[in-house]
Scaffold this active site. Structure first.
Site, PDB file in Angstrom:
ATOM      1  N   SER A  30       1.009  -1.583  -0.099  1.00 30.89           N
ATOM      2  CA  SER A  30       0.374   0.040  -0.246  1.00 30.89           C
ATOM      3  C   SER A  30       0.751   1.358  -0.312  1.00 30.89           C
ATOM      4  O   SER A  30       0.532   2.084  -0.450  1.00 30.89           O
ATOM      5  CB  SER A  30      -0.732   0.062   1.042  1.00 30.89           C
ATOM      6  OG  SER A  30      -0.436   0.211   2.616  1.00 30.89           O
TER       7      SER A  30
ATOM      8  N   LYS B 239      -6.445   4.548   7.860  1.00 34.54           N
ATOM      9  CA  LYS B 239      -4.899   5.294   7.898  1.00 34.54           C
ATOM     10  C   LYS B 239      -5.640   6.625   7.365  1.00 34.54           C
ATOM     11  O   LYS B 239      -5.066   7.602   7.495  1.00 34.54           O
ATOM     12  CB  LYS B 239      -5.030   4.905   5.859  1.00 34.54           C
ATOM     13  CG  LYS B 239      -3.475   3.516   6.271  1.00 34.54           C
ATOM     14  CD  LYS B 239      -4.148   3.271   5.412  1.00 34.54           C
ATOM     15  CE  LYS B 239      -2.402   2.017   4.907  1.00 34.54           C
ATOM     16  NZ  LYS B 239      -2.771   1.188   3.368  1.00 34.54           N
TER      17      LYS B 239
END
Lengths: 814, 276
Positions: free
Chosen positions: A661, A704
């Protein structure tokens, strides 16, 4: 440069309104089908229970908390209720082979009856036989026999005695038998007197004694035969007397059980055995009383009956008299013995003894003719249980053997009860991992558990399913006795269940977690003395949950704020960017910003991933780095060698990273370093990248974003801050309220990004640029700057190589 | 002997010793147990007597002294040394049995071994005892009394306790009352035992139309004796017709008979005290 708009607040959180439903609280909602959204599982189980063939047992697999047990039980119980009740099973004594008790299959309810009838038979035989044997008739006839026998003995001895007397001899009893001796005045002639007798006299006496001894011998030799004759005549008499009583009592039973040939054959065996062992019924009252007094305090009812009579009892292993439909058994402790049953033993006079009445059923017996539900993990971790279960299913019978016996470790005398045919559906409930492991490692597993019922983890969230979900929540409220939930609270729970699967378009199927949240909300509502659970109570429960688990994330944030961990949230920098990682701790996940830096120099086209060099990165991360370097080669260095040396590092990361990611993030940092274009530190980035520069979806997007938001919020929101996420992750957004609010006020921006170019434009504020007809990027674009810098590296490299002569030539050829 | 018999006191009144005839038979063990119980009850001393049968020893000395095994029917030479050893060993076993029994209750006890004719020795020893206890017969099961028991019962001047294989002084006590002196003593003994250890007492008045005082008078006499000591028992009259019931095997208990009814011993196998 196209303008990049942040996402509208509506896109950040798909709230639930339930506008299409008219209700105030959950009290107004009907119960729903608890098996919501598990159609695949229902079809699988349906197939499994319908196909009546060997091996169609079921493994229900799915994560914990999706309601596997509830669904399996509910479904199977519904099905079982319509099926016929199972048979009764009894063990009875085997008169031909006592070590192998016979199993009797009986119609439901007959087992207990038979047991009762046999107990009554014993009791009646006892009284009827003893009164028959106490009857005048029997006693007189017996006495006649005894007297005949005694007379016969005494007569023959008396005869001898008479003969002896005539000759002045006496028959004497010695410690070991009988002897003859000459008498004088009623006493035996002392030896010295005997010696004084004339020799002829002595000889005569001696001869006479010898003659009598021989006669005595002949008589004594006959005695055992007479005794045998007496015994056999006595037995005949007993048979005659008992036969009458016995056949009278048995006749009734034969009539009652005439349709059950197995029972009839057992009864015949009983009748024969009783008539051969009448003595067992005729023990004296004293011994009976003693036996009872000794046995009474410790032994169960059946054992109070004299051991010799216990063989006529019936051990009802399975009693289906109360059964309504087929049995459904959940065995919570599937140990080997609990599954296949056991033969218990009892201590008697210091020795362990057993008989068929001590055979105890296992779950397989109880569930025979129906369904047995087991936890896969428990069945696998109990010693021998798995093997025992498989064997029973494979051979289609239940064989009671102790594990010690099964492994042939001992050969003490024990019972081998006749195996009982097994007709059962076993439903194992367990994790997916166990299913796949078994499928791979146990060749028999596939043959015995042919049906996999795979549970869904999540449902599609649309109008219809939300409606059903609301009703499911109402059902849970009632089932768990919670305060009624207001509409707002229901909506909040639904939203949270979407957040739980990190998807605005899905809801979790792990109802246990949902129920946990509901219970906690109920707690807060009750603490506030509310009569209903409102949205704020759900909110409170969520907040309390986070508060309970966010110690580590707080500590990390503190360290950032204190400047120990270096993360900038404003300004610009070259080759430096904020990445985002997710840390999962137990049931709680949080996002953590991390600084990623890139440095470049002339090199041979390698991008050094420092994490990987020190083995702090997982394979997925390494793969991401390789992809991004391949992207650079593919885009900027097709026609000349890539003379770049670059290194990438996750600053201040000590625990290792994995996942791809951060690959887009690393690529931005790298491009920034190559082009010497500064990036905004007020933004953080997540997303993976492919070889063509497209940004792809990642997991944990909500955490996140919230991780970076929390940091920015703590430092004060400037309005410039925000996060770049892959556009394909937008549907997963279920962000926290404060994030959504800040976005609505324009204080925090979430940019959906599809390509690296878009991302670079947002981060740098410069256009990325596209190749023109000549294949060149326009001046003043990032791509142009990257390409130029790489060209410059290549040129320098060439000059350098020329200057250094052959050495480098040979190297570059290599 | 006649003199002592005339002034025969009730055994219980100065019961100081109870003699028990011992051999190794199960009946003699029963006799021992019953005697020990009785001794404890009457606070008497238990005296065990084992008689080494002189006839046997004589037999062993004879050149044709041989026995025929009662089960195997084999002929074995008898040997006087072996026989003596045998008897000594037997005496030790018996003494140990006695020690055990006596220690259980406990009672004072002595044990002696005499050599002679069994019946004569028993009778002689019984002279100085209050009562004699012995087994019904030797080894063979039978209804009739053994020859030794029969001779002793016929001649003994003391109450004789006779035990079958299943021993012990079982209760209740049933006493047969005929109005004779012996019957008086029997009744006194029965009452004494019942008073010392209540366990049930039945008194049966013997209705013999041929001889003796009328049954009613005997009944009244017996009842008076019973009330004297505060016992609730009421005497019942029985005749020949009821006798089988009294002697029924299931009728557990100890029978106390006056000497003149010793013939009943062939019809009753339970524990019996015969009072002369």
């Amino acid at each position: 440069m196209a303008s990049h708009r942040p996402l509208a607040p509506e896109a950040l959180y798909t709230d639930c309104r339930l506008d299409h439903m008219q209700f105030d609280t959950t009290d107004d909602l009907e119960d729903s089908d608890e098996f919501l959204g598990q159609d695949r599982v229902l079809k699988a189980i349906d197939l499994g229970v319908t196909i009546k063939r060997k091996g169609y047992n079921i493994y229900a697999l799915g994560p914990t908390g999706v309601g596997k047990h509830t669904l399996v039980r509910g479904f199977v119980e519904g099905r079982a209720a319509q099926e016929p009740a199972p048979h009764d099973w009894c063990y009875v004594y085997n008169f031909t082979l006592p070590s192998k008790p016979r199993a009797l299959q009986l119609p439901p309810g007959t087992g207990v009856q038979l047991k009762h009838d046999m107990e009554q038979l014993i009791e009646e035989l006892r009284t009827a036989l003893s009164s028959a044997f106490e009857s005048e008739e029997y006693q007189t006839r017996r006495r006649v026999l005894e007297e005949e026998f005694q007379e016969r003995q005494q007569e023959s001895l008396k005869e001898l005695q008479e003969q002896a007397k005539e000759k002045d001899l006496a028959l004497l009893r010695t410690p070991g038998g009988l002897a003859f001796a000459p008498l004088r005045e009623g006493e035996v002639l002392p030896p010295e007197e005997f010696q004084k007798l004339p020799p002829e006299e002595q000889k005569r006496i001696e001869e006479e004694v010898e003659g009598l001894q021989q006669q005595l011998q002949r008589v004594l030799l006959k005695m055992p035969r007479w005794e045998r004759e007496f015994r056999s005549r006595l037995r005949e008499l007993q048979q005659e007397v008992s036969g009458f009583v016995l056949s009278d009592l048995m006749e009734e039973l034969y009539e009652k059980y005439k349709d059950l040939p197995d029972v009839i054959s057992h009864l015949q065996a009983v009748q024969k055995d009783v008539s051969e062992n009448l003595g067992n019924f005729l023990e004296s009252d004293e011994t009976k009383a003693e036996a009872k007094a000794e046995a009474a305090p410790v032994m169960p009812d059946g054992l109070k009956i004299a051991p010799a009579l216990r063989r006529y009892l019936v051990n009802v292993l399975v009693d289906a008299s109360e059964a309504k439909g087929a049995p459904v058994i959940y065995e919570s402790n599937p140990s080997y013995l609990n599954l296949v049953g056991r033969v218990e033993q009892m201590a008697m006079m210091g020795a362990l003894v057993t008989d068929f009445t001590l055979i105890k059923p296992g779950a397989l017996h109880q569930a025979n003719g129906g369904y047995l539900i087991l936890d896969a993990l428990k069945a696998l971790t109990s010693p021998y249980a798995w093997e025992g279960l498989k064997r029973a299913l494979q051979f289609g019978d239940i064989r009671i053997e102790s594990p010690v016996q099964m492994m042939s470790l001992t050969s003490t005398v024990s019972l081998e009860p006749e195996p009982i045919p097994l007709d059962i559906k076993v439903i194992l409930v367990g994790d997916r991992m166990i299913y796949y492991l078994l499928a791979q490692a146990d060749p028999e597993f596939g043959e015995l558990f042919k049906v996999a019922a795979d549970f869904e983890d999540e449902f599609v969230r649309d109008e219809e399913t939300t409606k059903q979900y609301a009703r499911l929540i109402a059902t849970m409220v009632r089932k768990e006795n919670l305060l009624p939930f207001e509409k707002g609270a229901v909506c909040r729970v639904i939203e949270e269940s979407a957040r739980a699967v990190e998807d605005a378009e899905r809801m979790t199927a792990r109802m246990r977690n949902v129920v946990d949240l509901m219970e906690e909300s109920d707690h807060w509502a009750r603490a506030a003395q509310a009569e209903r659970v409102a949205a704020e109570h759900v909110e409170q429960a969520i907040a309390a949950r986070i508060y309970r688990s966010d110690r580590v994330s707080r500590r990390m944030q503190e360290e950032v704020l204190r400047g120990t961990i270096l993360i900038d949230t404003e300004g610009e920098a070259i080759g430096q960017i904020n990445g985002l990682s997710v840390i999962q701790m137990g049931g709680y996940a949080f996002g953590k910003p991390a600084r990623i830096t890139a440095s470049v120099r002339i090199g041979r086209g390698e991008v050094v991933d420092i994490e990987r060099e020190v083995e702090l990165s997982g394979p997925l991360h390494s793969k991401g780095v390789l992809i991004l370097s391949s992207f650079i080669k593919g885009r900027y260095a097709v026609e000349r060698p890539l003379s770049l040396g670059a290194s990438l590092v996750f600053e201040q990361s000590y625990g290792g990273v994995d996942g791809d990611s951060a690959s887009s993030t690393e690529l931005y940092a790298l491009l920034s370093a190559i082009a010497r274009v500064p990036l905004k530190q007020s933004l953080a980035v997540t997303g993976s990248v492919n070889q063509y520069g497209r940004v792809q979806a990642i997991g944990g997007v909500n955490e996140k974003i919230e991780g970076f938001f929390d940091l920015c919020a703590a430092r004060g929101l400037t309005g410039d801050q925000g996060v770049l996420i892959p556009a394909s992750n937008v549907k997963h957004l279920m962000l926290r309220k404060d994030v959504v609010e800040a976005a609505a006020e324009g204080k925090f921006a979430i940019y959906p990004v599809e390509t690296i170019d878009q991302g670079m434009e947002i981060l740098s504020g410069m256009p990325a640029g596209e190749r023109d007809e000549d294949g060149r990027y326009p001046e003043g674009t990032i791509n142009r700057m990257v390409e130029d810098r790489l060209a410059e590296f290549a040129e320098r490299q060439r000059q350098y190589a020329r200057a250094n002569g052959e050495e480098s030539e040979s190297e570059s050829a290599g | 002997m006649a003199a002592t018999q005339a002034k025969q006191p009730a055994a219980a009144e100065h019961a100081d010793r109870i003699l028990v005839a011992l051999d190794a038979s199960p009946q003699s063990v029963a006799a021992l147990r019953a005697a020990a119980e009785l001794a404890a009850l009457l606070e008497a001393e238990l005296e065990g007597l084992f008689v080494e049968d002189i006839n046997l020893l004589h037999l062993c000395g004879l050149p044709f002294g041989r026995e025929v095994g009662s089960y195997t029917a084999s002929v074995r030479q008898l040997n006087d040394r072996a026989m003596e050893r045998n008897l000594r060993a037997l005496a030790i076993v018996i003494r140990e049995a006695m020690e055990r029994e006596a220690a259980q209750l406990p009672v004072r006890w002595t044990f002696q071994v005499r050599r002679g004719a069994v019946v004569a020795e028993l009778l002689a020893a019984s002279q100085s005892a209050a009562m004699l206890s012995l087994g019904r017969a030797g080894r063979r099961r039978r209804q009739t009394l053994g020859s030794v028991a029969e001779s002793v019962v016929r001649q003994c001047s003391r109450p004789v306790l006779i035990l079958g294989e299943e021993g012990g002084l079982t209760r209740p006590l049933s006493v047969l009352y005929t109005g004779s002196e012996a019957a008086d003593r029997a009744l006194r003994l029965a009452i004494d035992l019942e008073v010392r250890n209540p366990g049930g007492l039945r008194v049966w008045v013997w209705d013999d139309p041929a001889a003796g005082p009328p049954a009613e008078r005997l009944q009244a006499h017996a009842n008076a004796r019973l009330t004297e000591v505060g016992l609730q028992t009421v005497a019942a009259v029985i005749g020949e017709r009821e006798l089988p019931d009294l002697l029924d095997k299931r009728n557990k208990g100890t029978l106390i008979l006056p000497g003149e009814h010793s013939a009943l011993l062939s019809r009753w196998v339970g524990p019996t005290i015969l009072v002369p």
